[in-house]
Design an enzyme around this catalytic site. Structure first.
Site, PDB file in Angstrom:
ATOM      1  N   ASN A  11       0.870  -1.162  -0.031  1.00  0.00           N
ATOM      2  CA  ASN A  11      -0.097   0.101  -0.021  1.00  0.00           C
ATOM      3  C   ASN A  11       0.794   1.179   0.022  1.00  0.00           C
ATOM      4  OD1 ASN A  11      -1.848   1.977   0.492  1.00  0.00           O
ATOM      5  ND2 ASN A  11      -2.149   1.406   2.423  1.00  0.00           N
ATOM      6  N   TRP A  12       0.723   2.058  -1.287  1.00  0.00           N
ATOM      7  CA  TRP A  12       1.949   2.808  -1.241  1.00  0.00           C
ATOM      8  C   TRP A  12       1.204   4.326  -0.556  1.00  0.00           C
ATOM      9  CZ3 TRP A  12       3.591   2.718  -6.975  1.00  0.00           C
ATOM     10  CH2 TRP A  12       4.471   1.606  -7.108  1.00  0.00           C
ATOM     11  N   LYS A  13       0.121   4.244  -0.024  1.00  0.00           N
ATOM     12  CA  LYS A  13      -0.506   5.511   0.392  1.00  0.00           C
ATOM     13  C   LYS A  13      -0.392   6.486  -0.672  1.00  0.00           C
ATOM     14  CE  LYS A  13       0.327   3.398   4.824  1.00  0.00           C
ATOM     15  NZ  LYS A  13       0.021   3.394   6.301  1.00  0.00           N
ATOM     16  N   HIS A  99      -9.501   1.142   4.821  1.00  0.00           N
ATOM     17  CA  HIS A  99      -8.249   1.169   5.697  1.00  0.00           C
ATOM     18  C   HIS A  99      -8.488   2.135   6.855  1.00  0.00           C
ATOM     19  CE1 HIS A  99      -4.145   2.286   6.390  1.00  0.00           C
ATOM     20  NE2 HIS A  99      -3.745   1.378   5.871  1.00  0.00           N
ATOM     21  N   GLU A 101      -6.807   4.662   8.039  1.00  0.00           N
ATOM     22  CA  GLU A 101      -6.523   6.029   7.553  1.00  0.00           C
ATOM     23  C   GLU A 101      -7.874   6.566   6.935  1.00  0.00           C
ATOM     24  OE1 GLU A 101      -2.928   5.408   5.646  1.00  0.00           O
ATOM     25  OE2 GLU A 101      -1.933   5.046   7.419  1.00  0.00           O
ATOM     26  N   GLU A 170      -5.085  -5.186  10.509  1.00  0.00           N
ATOM     27  CA  GLU A 170      -4.380  -4.119  10.654  1.00  0.00           C
ATOM     28  C   GLU A 170      -4.284  -3.385  12.167  1.00  0.00           C
ATOM     29  OE1 GLU A 170      -2.334  -3.146   6.886  1.00  0.00           O
ATOM     30  OE2 GLU A 170      -4.011  -1.561   7.188  1.00  0.00           O
ATOM     31  N   GLY A 176       2.404   2.203  10.732  1.00  0.00           N
ATOM     32  CA  GLY A 176       3.413   3.322  10.500  1.00  0.00           C
ATOM     33  C   GLY A 176       4.288   3.921  11.710  1.00  0.00           C
ATOM     34  N   SER A 213       3.557  -2.248  10.234  1.00  0.00           N
ATOM     35  CA  SER A 213       5.156  -2.286  10.512  1.00  0.00           C
ATOM     36  C   SER A 213       5.585  -3.528  10.131  1.00  0.00           C
ATOM     37  CB  SER A 213       5.480  -1.774  11.856  1.00  0.00           C
ATOM     38  OG  SER A 213       5.097  -0.549  11.981  1.00  0.00           O
ATOM     39  N   GLY A 234       2.877  -1.226   4.333  1.00  0.00           N
ATOM     40  CA  GLY A 234       2.815   0.242   3.900  1.00  0.00           C
ATOM     41  C   GLY A 234       4.308   0.694   3.742  1.00  0.00           C
ATOM     42  N   GLY A 235       5.005   1.376   4.543  1.00  0.00           N
ATOM     43  CA  GLY A 235       6.194   1.863   4.306  1.00  0.00           C
ATOM     44  C   GLY A 235       7.214   0.972   3.640  1.00  0.00           C
TER      45      GLY A 235
HETATM   46  C1  PEP Z   1      -0.704   0.226   5.798  1.00  0.00           C
HETATM   47  O1  PEP Z   1      -0.706   1.243   5.489  1.00  0.00           O
HETATM   48  O2  PEP Z   1      -1.599  -0.759   5.601  1.00  0.00           O
HETATM   49  C2  PEP Z   1       0.296  -0.444   6.960  1.00  0.00           C
HETATM   50  C3  PEP Z   1       0.209  -1.480   7.290  1.00  0.00           C
HETATM   51  O3  PEP Z   1       1.338   0.630   7.040  1.00  0.00           O
HETATM   52  P1  PEP Z   1       2.869   0.228   7.518  1.00  0.00           P
HETATM   53  O4  PEP Z   1       3.435  -1.088   7.032  1.00  0.00           O
HETATM   54  O5  PEP Z   1       3.766   1.300   7.144  1.00  0.00           O
HETATM   55  O6  PEP Z   1       2.764   0.113   8.951  1.00  0.00           O
END
Ligand code: PEP
Length: 250
Positions: A11-13, A99, A101, A170, A176, A213, A234-235
Site C-alpha cells: 500500500n503506497w498510500k 483502511h 486511515e 491491521e 506506520g 510495520s 505500507g512503508g
Molecule cells: C498500511 O498502511 O496498511 C500499513 C500496514 O502500513 P505500515 O506497514 O507502514 O505500518
C-alpha cells in the site's frame, strides 16, 4: 490442507508520482526475474493517479494492481471519487477497502460494507481492512470490535464471492509506528477474523493478511503463523528490494 496462496500487497498510500511509480515497476520486474519466483502472489496499490502507469509497468508480470479505495456507487455526482469501472479500466484488479486511515477520516462500517459489495459485484478483488486501536486493545475490546467490523462488512457477501476477498487485520497501533504486533498477537487476531468471516464465507478459502510495520526483518516469523496468509505492507513497500524480500519470506 489449506488452498490459500499467500498474498503480499504493498500500500503506497499518498506516495509515488507516475514517474516514480514507473521506475519502481521497472526495478521490481528486474528483481522478479533474479532468483526464484516468490511463492506468494504480489499486489501493488498505488495512488489513483499512478494506477494505469503501474498496470502497464507490470503488464507482463504476475503482479496485480489494486486501488487504495473505491466508491460505493457505480457512477454519479461524487466529486473527487473513483468508481470500480474506472479502476478496472485503468488496468487494476482490486481495491483496498476500509483502511484505518480512511475510517479515521469518517468512513463508517456501513460505507465499508457498501464498498465491499460494489467491488466484489463489479468483479474487483477486495482487500478489506479491519483493526483495533490501542485503547480498544487495552480495554479488552479487540475481539468484539473485530467481530463487528467483519460482520458488518461481510453481511451481504455471498459464499462464491470469497475467492475475491482478502481481509487484512491491521491493528491501528502498529500502522506506520514501527511497533509490530508479536506473531502470537497477530496470529490470535487473524484466527479470530477468519472464524468470524466463516459465518459468511468459507473460512478456509478467505485470505487473512496481517498489516502493521511489516518489514523484511519480521516478515518470515509473522507469515509463518497458520492463520496469516500474507501481509499488507505500507512503508516497506515503497522500496522494491524490501517488498521483494517480504514476498520471498511468505
Ligand atoms: C498500511 O498502511 O496498511 C500499513 C500496514 O502500513 P505500515 O506497514 O507502514 O505500518
Amino acid at each position: 490442507m489449506s488452498r490459500r496462496i499467500p498474498l503480499v500487497a504493498g500500500n503506497w498510500k499518498m506516495h509515488m508520482t507516475s514517474h516514480e511509480a514507473r521506475e519502481f515497476a521497472s526495478e521490481f520486474c528486474s528483481l522478479l526475474v533474479q532468483g526464484d519466483a516468490p511463492a506468494a502472489e504480489i499486489a501493488v496499490c498505488p495512488p489513483f493517479t499512478a494506477l494505469e502507469t503501474v498496470a502497464q509497468g507490470f503488464a507482463t508480470s504476475p503482479v496485480w494492481i489494486a486501488a487504495q479505495d473505491v466508491h460505493e456507487q457505480a457512477s454519479g455526482a461524487h466529486t473527487g471519487e473513483i468508481s470500480a469501472a474506472m479502476i478496472a479500466a485503468a488496468g487494476a484488479e482490486g481495491a483496498i477497502i476500509g483502511h484505518s486511515e480512511r475510517r479515521e477520516a469518517g468512513e463508517t462500517d456501513a460505507r465499508v460494507a457498501a464498498k465491499v459489495q460494489r467491488a466484489l459485484g463489479s468483479g474487483l478483488r477486495a482487500i478489506l481492512c479491519v483493526g483495533e486501536s490501542l485503547k480498544q486493545r487495552e480495554a479488552g475490546e479487540t475481539e468484539s470490535w473485530l467481530a463487528t467490523q467483519v460482520r458488518v462488512a461481510l453481511a451481504d457477501v455471498t459464499a462464491d464471492q470469497a475467492e475475491g476477498l482478502s481481509i487484512a487485520y491491521e491493528p491501528i497501533w502498529a500502522i506506520g509506528t514501527g511497533k509490530t504486533a508479536t506473531p502470537e498477537i497477530a496470529q490470535e487476531a487473524c484466527a479470530h477474523v477468519r472464524s468470524i468471516a466463516g459465518e459468511f464465507v468459507d473460512a478456509n478459502a478467505v485470505r487473512v493478511l496481517y498489516g502493521g510495520s511489516v518489514k523484511p526483518e519480521n516478515a518470515a516469523e509473522l507469515l509463518a503463523q497458520p492463520d496469516i496468509d500474507g501481509a499488507l505492507v505500507g512503508g516497506a513497500s515503497l522500496d522494491p528490494v524490501s517488498l521483494m524480500a517480504i514476498a520471498r519470506a511468505a
